[in-house]
Write a protein that holds these residues in place. Structure first.
Motif, PDB file in Angstrom:
ATOM      1  N   VAL A 108       0.826  -1.197   0.000  1.00 16.40           N
ATOM      2  CA  VAL A 108       0.000   0.000   0.000  1.00 16.40           C
ATOM      3  C   VAL A 108       0.866   1.256   0.000  1.00 16.40           C
ATOM      4  O   VAL A 108       0.514   2.261  -0.618  1.00 16.40           O
ATOM      5  N   TRP A 109       2.008   1.177   0.665  1.00 19.24           N
ATOM      6  CA  TRP A 109       2.878   2.359   0.789  1.00 19.24           C
ATOM      7  C   TRP A 109       4.287   1.902   1.099  1.00 19.24           C
ATOM      8  O   TRP A 109       4.488   0.864   1.746  1.00 19.24           O
ATOM      9  N   HIS A 110       5.268   2.650   0.617  1.00 19.71           N
ATOM     10  CA  HIS A 110       6.673   2.356   0.884  1.00 19.71           C
ATOM     11  C   HIS A 110       7.449   3.650   0.976  1.00 19.71           C
ATOM     12  O   HIS A 110       7.332   4.505   0.092  1.00 19.71           O
ATOM     13  N   LEU A 111       8.225   3.788   2.020  1.00 17.19           N
ATOM     14  CA  LEU A 111       9.138   4.924   2.167  1.00 17.19           C
ATOM     15  C   LEU A 111      10.500   4.448   1.726  1.00 17.19           C
ATOM     16  O   LEU A 111      11.113   3.602   2.379  1.00 17.19           O
ATOM     17  N   GLY A 112      10.969   4.929   0.600  1.00 13.68           N
ATOM     18  CA  GLY A 112      12.252   4.494   0.056  1.00 13.68           C
ATOM     19  C   GLY A 112      13.403   5.331   0.542  1.00 13.68           C
ATOM     20  O   GLY A 112      13.296   6.233   1.292  1.00 13.68           O
TER      21      GLY A 112
END
Length: 112
Positions: A108-112
């Motif tokens: 759903v979401w990823h902080l790279g």
């Protein structure tokens, strides 16, 4: 592989009466099983427990995911390992991957 690794997450239930057995198995995963996963370009593999729910996450850094997964699945030591772990697990999510205990999750979401 160039670029970012591919991320995969899965969920499965652990049978309450087999929970401790499952956790004990993972306190000392067989070295040949870990080696085959590394050979199959799997990195940063983690399994988390929340009650009787298991969440797995790994990153794939190779170029042919399907071929690498087949090699892992066909490995005799890995197959033997699964004869110990599979009876501890129960599918708890909609069967999106037919026949699999661990079912894939959507990122759903990823902080790279």
């Amino acid at each position: 592989m160039s670029g970012e690794p591919r991320r995969f997450a899965f969920v499965v239930g652990v049978r309450p009466e087999k929970r401790e057995e499952y956790l004990e198995l993972h306190r000392s995963v067989w070295p040949d099983v870990e080696a085959k996963l590394r050979e199959g370009n799997i990195r940063n593999y983690s399994i988390y427990a929340f009650g009787d729910t298991l969440f797995g996450y790994y990153e794939y850094v190779g170029d042919d995911y399907e071929a690498d997964m087949r090699r892992i699945d066909d490995d005799p030591v890995t197959q033997q390992w699964l004869t110990h772990t599979d009876p501890c697990q129960v599918r708890i999510a909609e069967e999106r991957d037919p026949g699999a205990l661990w079912q894939p999750l959507d990122e759903v979401w990823h902080l790279g």
